[in-house]
Design a protein around this motif. Structure first.
Motif, PDB file in Angstrom:
ATOM      1  N   PRO A  63      29.301  42.595  40.713  1.00  0.00           N
ATOM      2  CA  PRO A  63      30.243  41.683  40.037  1.00  0.00           C
ATOM      3  C   PRO A  63      31.342  41.171  40.953  1.00  0.00           C
ATOM      4  N   ALA A  64      31.879  42.047  41.823  1.00  0.00           N
ATOM      5  CA  ALA A  64      32.946  41.617  42.743  1.00  0.00           C
ATOM      6  C   ALA A  64      32.433  40.583  43.729  1.00  0.00           C
ATOM      7  N   ILE A  65      31.199  40.747  44.177  1.00  0.00           N
ATOM      8  CA  ILE A  65      30.600  39.755  45.072  1.00  0.00           C
ATOM      9  C   ILE A  65      30.512  38.400  44.367  1.00  0.00           C
ATOM     10  N   THR A 178      34.112  45.325  41.023  1.00  0.00           N
ATOM     11  CA  THR A 178      34.142  44.323  39.960  1.00  0.00           C
ATOM     12  C   THR A 178      35.440  43.519  40.050  1.00  0.00           C
ATOM     13  N   GLY A 179      35.691  42.721  39.028  1.00  0.00           N
ATOM     14  CA  GLY A 179      36.975  42.042  38.930  1.00  0.00           C
ATOM     15  C   GLY A 179      38.075  42.955  38.436  1.00  0.00           C
ATOM     16  N   GLY A 180      37.712  44.174  38.035  1.00  0.00           N
ATOM     17  CA  GLY A 180      38.655  45.159  37.536  1.00  0.00           C
ATOM     18  C   GLY A 180      38.004  46.070  36.525  1.00  0.00           C
ATOM     19  N   TYR A 181      38.426  47.318  36.458  1.00  0.00           N
ATOM     20  CA  TYR A 181      38.035  48.335  35.494  1.00  0.00           C
ATOM     21  C   TYR A 181      36.721  49.019  35.861  1.00  0.00           C
ATOM     22  N   GLY A 182      35.660  48.271  36.103  1.00  0.00           N
ATOM     23  CA  GLY A 182      34.413  48.871  36.553  1.00  0.00           C
ATOM     24  C   GLY A 182      33.328  48.877  35.500  1.00  0.00           C
ATOM     25  N   THR A 183      32.107  49.113  35.959  1.00  0.00           N
ATOM     26  CA  THR A 183      30.945  49.192  35.073  1.00  0.00           C
ATOM     27  C   THR A 183      30.678  50.659  34.726  1.00  0.00           C
ATOM     28  N   ALA A 184      30.025  51.413  35.616  1.00  0.00           N
ATOM     29  CA  ALA A 184      29.821  52.845  35.365  1.00  0.00           C
ATOM     30  C   ALA A 184      31.157  53.575  35.240  1.00  0.00           C
ATOM     31  N   LEU A 185      32.085  53.290  36.139  1.00  0.00           N
ATOM     32  CA  LEU A 185      33.392  53.938  36.054  1.00  0.00           C
ATOM     33  C   LEU A 185      34.202  53.389  34.886  1.00  0.00           C
ATOM     34  N   GLY A 186      33.887  52.181  34.433  1.00  0.00           N
ATOM     35  CA  GLY A 186      34.522  51.659  33.231  1.00  0.00           C
ATOM     36  C   GLY A 186      34.163  52.487  32.010  1.00  0.00           C
ATOM     37  N   VAL A 187      32.900  52.926  31.932  1.00  0.00           N
ATOM     38  CA  VAL A 187      32.476  53.816  30.849  1.00  0.00           C
ATOM     39  C   VAL A 187      33.244  55.136  30.932  1.00  0.00           C
ATOM     40  N   ILE A 188      33.372  55.656  32.153  1.00  0.00           N
ATOM     41  CA  ILE A 188      34.105  56.912  32.357  1.00  0.00           C
ATOM     42  C   ILE A 188      35.572  56.741  31.989  1.00  0.00           C
ATOM     43  N   ARG A 189      36.181  55.643  32.426  1.00  0.00           N
ATOM     44  CA  ARG A 189      37.589  55.391  32.100  1.00  0.00           C
ATOM     45  C   ARG A 189      37.790  55.263  30.585  1.00  0.00           C
TER      46      ARG A 189
END
Length: 363
Positions: A63-65, A178-189
């Motif tokens: 996503p960041a790319i 990513t643009g912020g927060y995250g995908t896998a780590l977004g789930v964790i957060r």
């Protein structure tokens, strides 16, 4: 130009660092190659420089790319010197082609560039200057949308996790990717924010060490209990009953659910299957490439052998040794328990459930 920023300046409460920021016609990106020992921000104003930053992994994570490429496309559009719409669109296509050549596997790169080109074509009845102005806003929209998408993904994903959960993750699928927060780590957060007792095991992720350098750094900053392990320790942890689920990101997902992610992901999926552990993939709808029927069609990037033979400037292997360095592998859909997206969770036969979720973007 580079700027050293104190760590606290880049942190976002509960959302991790934001790896890209855009102000006054300048895209700033944190140099992820220098984390965790240095936090250095680099300034970009030229699309060729953005392409090089993507290629050399100043910015990485699908996503960041895509977000970076959108701004690269805008820089290229801004510098095209013509009043002819037809000439502008032709030159803009060449700009996007150069950016697309920077890395082959992450589909979000191509998705973002196609979105920028489609947007320009849809405004072909306007003067070139107006198209340029609109493209800048479109790049900003892509960046801002990405964090919202990740937060939605996190909410869907955290519902899959028990109140106490020990999670194994691989590579870095966090805010930095990513643009912020995250995908896998977004789930964790999101799970941590919901009050669940979360413990994370982060694979170091050889050879580029995104787990030890980036994931451990992100989660430590957020105060989420994290233990770093070598990649080859994962099976032993699972055999001890110390892993409740695996959550990873993705760089490209085929229509049948086969998923390309950082090299080593497939091994984890096999181990998880053997030990009866759920294996989750978290990725936005834009990561699904419905033009590919299965993972055999996903192009796999091979990177510089030096990433394997060296850590920084330190050589670890004999000179002139043959090296094979694929950056990604493909995990078959049969090994994936569920795919978490911003529109919900796909389970079962992904050939049917993924298109159903994707249709949600059109409603």
């Amino acid at each position: 130009m580079q700027t050293n920023i104190p760590n606290r300046c880049a942190a976002a409460a509960g959302g991790g660092v934001k790896p890209l920021r855009y102000t006054g016609g300048v895209l700033q990106m944190i140099d992820q190659r220098r984390l965790p020992t240095e936090e250095v921000w680099l300034d970009y104003r030229d699309y060729r420089e953005v392409a090089e930053a993507i290629r050399t992994m100043v910015v990485r994570g699908a996503p960041a790319i895509g977000c970076a490429a959108a701004f690269g496309a805008w820089f290229g559009a801004r510098d095209i010197d013509t009043d002819s719409t037809a000439a502008f669109l032709e030159q803009f296509a060449a700009v996007c082609e150069l950016l697309a050549a920077s890395r082959p596997t992450a589909v979000n790169l191509f998705w973002a560039l196609e979105r920028m080109q489609s947007f320009a074509r849809s405004h072909a009845d306007r003067p070139v200057l107006q198209i340029k102005i609109a493209l800048e806003y479109e790049a900003l929209a892509i960046l801002e949308e990405d964090e919202r998408i990740n937060r939605a993904m996190g909410e869907h994903g955290q519902k899959l996790l028990p109140e106490r959960c020990r999670i194994l993750t691989h590579c870095n699928a966090g805010a930095l990717a990513t643009g912020g927060y995250g995908t896998a780590l977004g789930v964790i957060r999101a799970a941590a924010a919901a009050g669940k007792q979360i413990e994370v095991f982060a694979d170091e992720t050889r050879p580029f060490l995104q787990g030890s350098r980036l994931t451990a750094w992100e989660l430590q900053r957020d105060g989420i209990p994290t233990t770093l392990i070598c990649d080859n320790m994962a099976g032993y942890l699972m055999s001890q009953g110390r892993v409740d689920c695996v959550i990873v990101g993705a760089d490209r997902i085929a229509a049948n659910g086969d998923t390309a992610n950082k090299i080593g992901t497939y091994s984890l999926a096999v181990l998880a299957k053997e030990h009866g552990i759920p294996f989750y993939v978290a990725a936005p709808i834009s990561t699904i490439d419905f033009s590919l029927t299965d993972g055999r069609q996903i192009p796999i990037e091979e990177r510089d052998p030096r990433e394997v033979t060296h850590i920084g400037e330190q050589r670890l292997a004999p000179e002139d040794i043959a090296v094979y360095n694929p950056a990604f592998d493909v995990t078959p859909a049969r090994l994936i328990t569920a795919i978490i997206t911003e529109n919900g969770v796909a389970e079962g036969d992904f050939v049917h459930t993924l298109p159903e979720l994707a249709e949600g973007t059109k409603r």
